[in-house]
Design an enzyme around this catalytic site. Structure first.
Site: not given
Ligand code: ASP
Length: 351
Positions: A35, A81-82, A115
């Protein structure tokens, strides 16, 4: 003061940090996505796509960091990062080690999605051989949102990276003005900026107005003091996580056995407990040579060896106070070194 090779190494690095690099410390920022590199179309909406902006945009968005460090950016990956993977972990860790081994940088900052940030941080904390600062940072709000937290977090991360007090502390996560050890850090809220906590132990320090304050050191072994060296690791064995809940069926463990996993983490209920159906499958798994570690879905506290569950009878190990996703990383690394059951258990008590 007692000195050993490790403390002497920290001293040497500290002296060269202050002396040879008397100008501005060199900080390499390795970008992986998340993010912090996310963008949306409306500042008032939380809808956005992670992993959009390249590293140079992130560095240019925070001019203040160029006053305190000589920065170089590298794009390691561009993922939410998922989608973080073992392949990216290996590429990232090997690159960091190379940067330090060839004295190409004084500190590393990694921009990362939140994540799975704690998993990458703990992996690096176990496999890097360095006393130099390695800091992970991210953001809960995308770059286009009102009150985006990325720029401030990045400024704080570079501030911690250039502070000599950060040396020898293992890998650190800097988010929302807090400094948290990779060993303890965990994401606790799905959307709030105040989401990263240090498990039961809190942050090791904080950053305020460009100043770094450390309050605690962690006693668990990390970086140069572990048995794992990224220069010698090229793959990790398959370890999966099974969740515990009321009336859980044995289907998940049966499927994992069919797929020949090397290890299973049970995110058990309460003190790492499981019901009879899971227990029967776990016994079969450990008899077949699969390592099974009991962790807990609760979120804090230790899992006790041979208290409510007879670990000797089930052939299970306990994760101590590592959460299931971190216990998985430690088990993968332990199994990659063909460690005995006793030695694997010792890892969970010392790392
Ligand atoms: N889904 C995003 C990730 O982990 C969430 C974030 O970065 O806050 O890449």
């Amino acid at each position: 003061m007692k000195t050993n090779i490790f403390t002497s190494a920290i001293l040497v690095v500290a002296i060269s940090f202050q002396g040879v690099f008397a100008q501005k410390p060199r900080v390499t920022v390795l970008a992986t996505g998340g993010t912090i590199a996310g963008a949306g179309t409306q500042s008032t909406s939380s809808a956005y796509q992670a992993a959009q902006l390249p590293i140079d945009n992130l560095l240019n968005a925070v001019p203040e960091i160029h006053n305190i460090a000589t920065l170089k950016g590298e794009q390691i990956s561009q993922v939410g990062s998922q989608d973080m993977s073992i392949d990216i972990w290996l590429k990232l860790a090997k690159r960091i080690q190379e940067l330090f081994d060839q004295n190409l940088t004084d500190a590393v900052v990694i921009t990362h999605g939140t994540d799975t940030q704690e998993e990458t941080a703990y992996f690096l904390n176990l496999v890097l051989k360095t006393a130099k600062p390695v800091i992970l940072v991210g953001a809960m709000r995308s770059s286009t949102a009102i009150s985006a937290d990325g720029p401030r977090n990045l400024f704080n991360a570079v501030t911690v990276a250039v502070d000599t007090a950060s040396m020898g502390k293992g890998v650190l996560v800097v988010m929302n003005d807090k400094i948290i050890s990779a060993r303890d850090v965990t994401k606790t809220h799905t959307t709030a900026v105040e989401t990263f906590k240090g498990g039961g132990f809190g942050p090791v320090g904080c950053v305020e107005d460009g100043q770094v304050f450390f309050n605690y050191d962690i006693t668990k072994k990390h970086t140069s003091a572990t048995a794992f060296d990224i220069r010698k690791i090229n793959a990790l064995p398959k370890v999966e996580i099974v969740y515990g809940y009321a009336d859980a069926s044995p289907i998940a463990i049966q499927a994992l056995m069919k797929n020949k996993v090397a290890g299973i983490i049970v995110a058990g209920v309460g003190n790492g407990n499981f019901n009879k159906a899971l227990g029967e499958q776990i016994k079969l798994a450990t008899k077949a040579g699969v390592s099974v570690v009991r962790a807990s879905r609760v979120g804090s506290g230790r899992v006790s060896l041979n208290v409510e569950v007879n670990d000797t009878e089930f052939g299970t190990l306990v994760s101590e106070d590592l959460n299931p996703q971190k216990a998985r990383i430690l088990l993968m690394l332990g199994l990659s070194q063909n460690m005995s059951r006793e030695d694997l258990q010792k890892l969970f008590f010392t790392y």
